[in-house]
Design a protein around this motif. Structure first.
Motif, PDB file in Angstrom:
ATOM      1  N   GLU A 151       0.826  -1.215   0.000  1.00  0.00           N
ATOM      2  CA  GLU A 151       0.000   0.000   0.000  1.00  0.00           C
ATOM      3  C   GLU A 151       0.860   1.265   0.000  1.00  0.00           C
ATOM      4  O   GLU A 151       0.516   2.262  -0.636  1.00  0.00           O
ATOM      5  N   LEU A 152       1.998   1.245   0.695  1.00  0.00           N
ATOM      6  CA  LEU A 152       2.814   2.446   0.865  1.00  0.00           C
ATOM      7  C   LEU A 152       3.788   2.703  -0.283  1.00  0.00           C
ATOM      8  O   LEU A 152       4.109   3.854  -0.578  1.00  0.00           O
ATOM      9  N   HIS A 166       2.984   5.271  -3.068  1.00  0.00           N
ATOM     10  CA  HIS A 166       2.941   6.646  -2.569  1.00  0.00           C
ATOM     11  C   HIS A 166       4.347   7.205  -2.366  1.00  0.00           C
ATOM     12  O   HIS A 166       4.600   8.368  -2.688  1.00  0.00           O
ATOM     13  N   ARG A 219       5.683   7.922  -5.845  1.00  0.00           N
ATOM     14  CA  ARG A 219       5.086   9.138  -6.402  1.00  0.00           C
ATOM     15  C   ARG A 219       5.700  10.379  -5.776  1.00  0.00           C
ATOM     16  O   ARG A 219       5.990  11.357  -6.467  1.00  0.00           O
ATOM     17  N   ALA A 220       5.921  10.359  -4.471  1.00  0.00           N
ATOM     18  CA  ALA A 220       6.522  11.516  -3.798  1.00  0.00           C
ATOM     19  C   ALA A 220       7.945  11.759  -4.291  1.00  0.00           C
ATOM     20  O   ALA A 220       8.350  12.902  -4.490  1.00  0.00           O
ATOM     21  N   SER A 280       2.859  13.046  -0.850  1.00  0.00           N
ATOM     22  CA  SER A 280       1.891  12.039  -1.275  1.00  0.00           C
ATOM     23  C   SER A 280       1.176  11.518  -0.037  1.00  0.00           C
ATOM     24  O   SER A 280       1.798  10.973   0.872  1.00  0.00           O
ATOM     25  N   VAL A 301      -1.285   9.055   1.939  1.00  0.00           N
ATOM     26  CA  VAL A 301      -1.847   7.711   1.937  1.00  0.00           C
ATOM     27  C   VAL A 301      -3.156   7.789   2.714  1.00  0.00           C
ATOM     28  O   VAL A 301      -3.156   8.146   3.888  1.00  0.00           O
ATOM     29  N   THR A 357       1.645  10.562   5.367  1.00  0.00           N
ATOM     30  CA  THR A 357       2.049  11.414   4.261  1.00  0.00           C
ATOM     31  C   THR A 357       3.557  11.294   4.098  1.00  0.00           C
ATOM     32  O   THR A 357       4.304  11.431   5.060  1.00  0.00           O
TER      33      THR A 357
END
Length: 112
Positions: free
Chosen positions: A20-21, A24, A27-28, A35, A37, A76
């Motif tokens: 899940e992480l 993100h 992307r960051a 990003s 979550v 985040t």
């Protein structure tokens, strides 16, 4: 792109959190913007979740801060450095044609 499988452990709950992480954090690091979550169901406590997120940042070598929200699973990733430029291959870079002055004083066409 980060591959979540490289961070998997023997704990299947942690593996779900890593899956899940990872997007993100990726992307960051690519965009240079935070990003967020969104909260997601997990059996881990907030402290365990943060520990997994920090371990993910350290293992991926992306400099990012982990900010924690009030809800469990609300994390985040904030990049601490500018995004990495995309790697260019020789096929991506157009050749430049130029005229170069040779040591004898004559001109020649060269490809850079």
């Amino acid at each position: 792109m980060l591959d979540p499988r490289q961070f998997h452990t023997a704990d299947r709950w942690e593996n779900r959190v890593i899956d899940e992480l990872c997007p993100h954090l990726d992307r960051a690091s690519r965009t240079g913007t935070p990003s967020v979550v969104e909260p997601f169901p997990t059996a881990l406590t907030q402290a365990e979740l943060v520990a997994v997120a920090v371990r993910l940042c350290n293992g991926s070598r992306y400099p990012a801060a982990v900010l924690v929200g009030p809800a469990i699973g609300c994390i985040t990733f904030v990049p601490l450095a500018a995004p990495r430029p995309a790697r260019r291959t020789r096929a991506d870079v157009p050749f430049l044609r130029a005229r170069a002055r040779l040591s004898a004083g004559s001109l020649a066409d060269v490809t850079i």
